[in-house]
Design an enzyme around this catalytic site. Structure first.
Site, PDB file in Angstrom:
ATOM      1  N   ASP A  72       5.094   1.142  15.612  1.00 45.31           N
ATOM      2  CA  ASP A  72       4.296   2.219  16.209  1.00 45.31           C
ATOM      3  C   ASP A  72       4.062   3.388  15.268  1.00 45.31           C
ATOM      4  O   ASP A  72       3.134   4.163  15.470  1.00 45.31           O
ATOM      5  CB  ASP A  72       4.939   2.726  17.503  1.00 45.31           C
ATOM      6  CG  ASP A  72       6.385   3.164  17.293  1.00 45.31           C
ATOM      7  OD1 ASP A  72       6.830   3.191  16.130  1.00 45.31           O
ATOM      8  OD2 ASP A  72       7.064   3.463  18.295  1.00 45.31           O
ATOM      9  N   ASP A 125       5.482   2.211   9.685  1.00 50.58           N
ATOM     10  CA  ASP A 125       5.465   0.762   9.944  1.00 50.58           C
ATOM     11  C   ASP A 125       4.227   0.084   9.368  1.00 50.58           C
ATOM     12  O   ASP A 125       4.141  -1.149   9.363  1.00 50.58           O
ATOM     13  CB  ASP A 125       5.515   0.492  11.457  1.00 50.58           C
ATOM     14  CG  ASP A 125       6.839   0.893  12.075  1.00 50.58           C
ATOM     15  OD1 ASP A 125       7.881   0.644  11.448  1.00 50.58           O
ATOM     16  OD2 ASP A 125       6.831   1.469  13.179  1.00 50.58           O
ATOM     17  N   ASP A 155      10.343  -3.732  16.785  1.00 52.81           N
ATOM     18  CA  ASP A 155      10.871  -2.385  16.835  1.00 52.81           C
ATOM     19  C   ASP A 155      11.742  -2.254  18.088  1.00 52.81           C
ATOM     20  O   ASP A 155      11.624  -3.078  18.998  1.00 52.81           O
ATOM     21  CB  ASP A 155       9.707  -1.395  16.911  1.00 52.81           C
ATOM     22  CG  ASP A 155      10.037  -0.076  16.245  1.00 52.81           C
ATOM     23  OD1 ASP A 155      11.142   0.051  15.739  1.00 52.81           O
ATOM     24  OD2 ASP A 155       9.173   0.823  16.250  1.00 52.81           O
TER      25      ASP A 155
END
Length: 817
Positions: free
Chosen positions: A533, A537, A225
């Protein structure tokens, strides 16, 4: 929960909602099902539980009508039509996908099963051969005692003696099986995983699934990410253009004329919804507000702004709060009885279009001609390319007499937006975390490909990727290694497989795009690690071989779907996890090399002796003691080796490489052949070499066998040092730092001395002279220079045991099919 049925409102349980129901919603409610907005006024929804984005989303029946279960109404009210409930909602599908257990074994578990099965089959086969040979020799009268007496004679030997002889033979065969079967392998794996898990806590990594430690060591790619992992998730002013030039560094107030500095500080302090609090005891100022507001306030503080003092010097007579449609906000300040300042702040290109002049370096107001306007536009474009969010700050003086005096008129007064004087254009960015570029480079050197998957646009994603070192300079946004999520998702499965390896950056990606990328990479044979997070996801975290959730910004759903939680949200900690994972894998390989050396040597010695002489030099008790050294104590010693930088200079082992490498085969065969050669010479010619011909035959036999046992144990003790560094010549590097290893080596030596001196009857040994002790130690020490010389022998790159691995994979595929 209220529901509108048949034109009237009825209270029902949330579990009784069905498709087609109309639900009234108001601020504070949680959306109980998926549906469409029928009507609403100022309806805003917090979708962070599903998307991970904290920004409030405005909903209306035309432009944005979709509502998702689990989200909260942040503002306004309205009604929705239920379109799906329960497992069919987005939340339900998400929960179903992450609750499924695919039951897949980790790459190491697959390898260990193959190795353990192979060793067990070989050990069982050897034990069976030894049993048949010894039984045949016993009942044919070819087995003799040390004094030459035949142990069994047909018709003369008592039945009880025959049974005793057979039991002894059977005991030796069973012992060989016990020695051969790697029962210490699960112990070694569990020990090294548990030790690493405890140590990883100090490196800000909480392991939720034990096997994830070793899987991370096999990782070939990391899909990371951006926000909060590669970047700080803290907006800061990175670039400033004022007075017709670039201010570098941005907080260098000496480059700003006094008038510009004063007006900037005034505008920053008053035209904001944030605040600055300075603790009484000193320390860093505490900022509040949106990320953008905090960045600009921090810039003002760096320029010398005293927030409370500046705000007390003028009075806000009217304000135009920031509007998402106009993309700017303004405030009118009364600074004296005759002067009013109108300050504006907002999207750079919009505010710049309202400006007609600027203040130059000489503090003069200068008309904004075409050349200067073009230079400011160029500055905005350059900032955008570097992933900076551009905000322009402007002001204009206003005659106090023109300000409406009546309260009603003042409330409806439109702040003047024309003829603005440009003060500055600031570029705000979310900077990369310190050390991220080095961490990415470390991964690259280790053969681990880092890929960035983000929801940002391609230009922003590219700029951050360049800064982090994921992309090299000169990379074009049209190249195959940079792709948009919607482009990737429209490809066919075969096309996604072809392009997945090339992708370094995916921008404008949805949660499903991330999941598709992970699936494609795994199908390509990669061991994939994913960081995330948000709740969105969770599917990718669950699908990946290793899911890494963020401990600070991560949602509970993301953490539940992960295998490891990164407590400080830092990519550098992810790299430390890779380092520990490789250490786990390397320690298990060290133990296997050490164990197989003992297995091969013990099996060959006993087989050759049994076939040729009818007796084995190492009896059951001695073999079990060697087995204890090899399994339990060896596992403790080698499983706790700490990671070294050398591990990060290797290529990742991936999914298909064999557990026993060519280097390991070379090392163990050299040591095993040495031990077999020496001990067989002692077995057949030991009494001649030691001048024991004149001694009692039984005593000479026991002395010789005790020497063989003692030398064999010391060979394992010294070879344990060699196992620490399978591919390094200096096996003593860092050995004193591992106190547990040194303690176990000392314990093994002490216990061996006790066995020889005090447990002779139990272990069938006799006390040895100091000369024979020196001989035993010398035979063990020779393994050190032998290992150093052996490591100079080159080995082929193609794995010797590759066919074993292929066979295992074929069998697994057949089972799956």
């Amino acid at each position: 929960m209220e529901v509108i049925r048949g034109g009237r409102r009825t209270k029902i349980s949330i579990f009784e909602i069905v498709v087609g129901d109309v639900l009234p919603l108001k601020i504070g409610d949680q959306v109980p099902a998926d549906g469409l907005v029928i009507s609403g006024h100022s309806l805003s929804v917090d979708e962070s539980s599903m998307t991970g984005e904290s920004k409030i989303v405005h909903k209306d029946p035309v432009r944005s009508p979709f509502l998702m279960s689990g989200c909260k109404i942040a503002d306004g009210y309205g009604t929705m039509l239920v379109t799906s409930v329960g497992i069919n909602t987005e939340w339900g599908l998400l929960m179903a996908s992450i609750s499924e257990d695919n039951g897949e074994e980790t790459p190491l578990q697959v390898r260990l099963n193959g190795v353990a099965t192979f060793i067990g089959m070989v050990g069982l086969g050897v034990a069976l051969v030894v049993l048949i040979v010894l039984v045949a020799r016993f009942f044919t009268g070819h087995t003799k005692d040390p004094d030459g007496t035949v142990q069994f004679t047909a018709g003369k030997t008592k039945v009880g003696d025959a049974i005793d002889g057979f039991v002894k033979i059977f005991t030796v065969a069973v012992t060989i099986v016990v020695v051969a079967v790697p029962e210490g392998l699960p112990l070694a794996v569990t020990l090294t995983l548990a030790y690493s898990m405890r140590k990883m806590m100090a490196d800000k990594a909480l392991v939720r699934r034990l096997s994830a430690c070793e899987t991370m060591g096999s990782a070939t790619t990391i899909c990371s990410d951006k926000t909060g992992t590669l970047t700080l998730n803290e907006m800061t002013v990175g670039e400033v253009s004022a007075c017709g030039k670039k201010i570098d560094p941005p907080d260098n107030k000496s480059l700003l004329p006094s008038r510009v500095l004063s007006l900037l500080i005034e505008g920053i302090a008053q035209n904001t919804t944030g605040s600055v609090f300075v603790p009484e005891g000193g320390g860093a100022p505490e900022l509040s507000g949106s990320p953008t507001e905090k960045a600009i306030l921090q810039w003002g503080v760096n320029l010398g702004m005293d927030f409370l003092s500046v705000r007390s010097e003028s009075v806000i007579i009217h304000a135009f709060p920031f509007n998402s449609e106009k993309k700017r906000g303004g405030v009118a300040l009364k600074v004296s009885d005759s002067e009013v300042h109108v300050h504006w702040k907002g999207a750079a290109e919009i505010v710049l279009a309202c400006c007609t002049s600027y203040i130059d370096t000489d503090d003069h107001v200068v008309p904004l001609d075409e050349d200067k306007l073009s230079s400011y536009k160029k500055a905005i474009e350059d900032m955008a390319v570097e992933s900076l969010r551009c905000v322009a700050i402007a002001y204009r003086p206003y005659d106090v007499k023109s300000v409406p005096s009546a309260a009603a008129e003042l409330e409806n007064w439109q702040l003047p937006e024309s003829d603005l004087i440009l003060l500055a254009i600031v570029g705000i960015k979310d900077p990369c975390r310190p050390g991220v570029k080095d961490a990415v480079q470390l991964c690259t050197n280790a053969g681990v490909k880092v890929r960035m998957v983000t929801g940002d646009n391609l230009q922003t994603a590219k700029a951050i990727a360049l800064e982090c070192g994921i992309l090299s300079s000169g990379t074009d946004a049209t190249e195959p290694n940079i792709i948009e999520g919607k482009t990737f998702r429209t490809l066919t499965e075969s096309q996604r497989l072809d392009i997945a390896d090339k992708i370094s950056v995916m921008g404008r990606s949805s949660p499903n795009d991330k999941l598709l990328l992970v699936q494609a990479l795994r199908m390509r044979g990669h061991v994939v690690a994913v960081t995330g997070d948000g709740t969105n996801d969770a599917p990718a975290l669950h699908e990946a071989d290793i899911g890494l959730a963020m401990g600070i910004q991560g949602t509970e759903v993301a953490k539940e779907s992960s295998d490891i939680i990164i407590l400080d949200d830092n990519f550098s900690s992810v790299v430390k996890v890779v380092r520990w994972g490789r250490s786990v894998y390397a320690n298990i390989q060290k133990f296997i090399q050490f164990q197989l050396t003992v297995n091969v040597a013990a099996l060959i010695i006993n087989v050759v002796a049994a076939v040729s002489a009818g007796n084995v030099p190492l009896n059951a008790v001695q073999l079990l003691w060697v087995n204890l050294i090899m399994d339990t104590l060896g596992a403790l010693a080698l499983a706790t080796e700490p990671p070294t930088d050398h591990l990060m200079r290797r290529a990742p082992v991936g999914r298909r490489e064999p557990l026993i490498t060519n280097i390991m085969w070379r090392n163990l065969l050299i040591q095993a052949l040495y031990q077999v050669t020496v001990l067989l010479i002692l077995n057949f010619r030991g009494r001649d070499i030691l001048n024991l011909q004149n001694d009692d035959k039984d005593h000479a036999f026991r002395v010789n066998n005790t020497l063989i046992f003692n030398a064999f144990v010391f060979c394992q003790v010294f070879n344990e040092f060699n196992a620490r560094k399978p591919d390094e010549v200096n096996v003593f590097k860092g050995v004193t730092k591992n106190r547990l290893f040194m303690g176990i080596i000392g314990l093994e030596v002490v216990l061996q001395v006790i066995i020889i001196f005090f447990l002779g009857k139990f272990a069938t040994t006799v006390r040895l002279s100091w000369k024979l002790w020196l001989v035993s130690i010398a035979l063990g020490i020779i393994s050190w220079p032998l290992a150093a010389i052996g490591k100079l022998i080159p080995v082929p790159e193609k794995p010797i045991a590759e066919f074993f691995t292929k066979k295992i994979h074929r069998q697994r595929n057949a089972d799956d099919g």
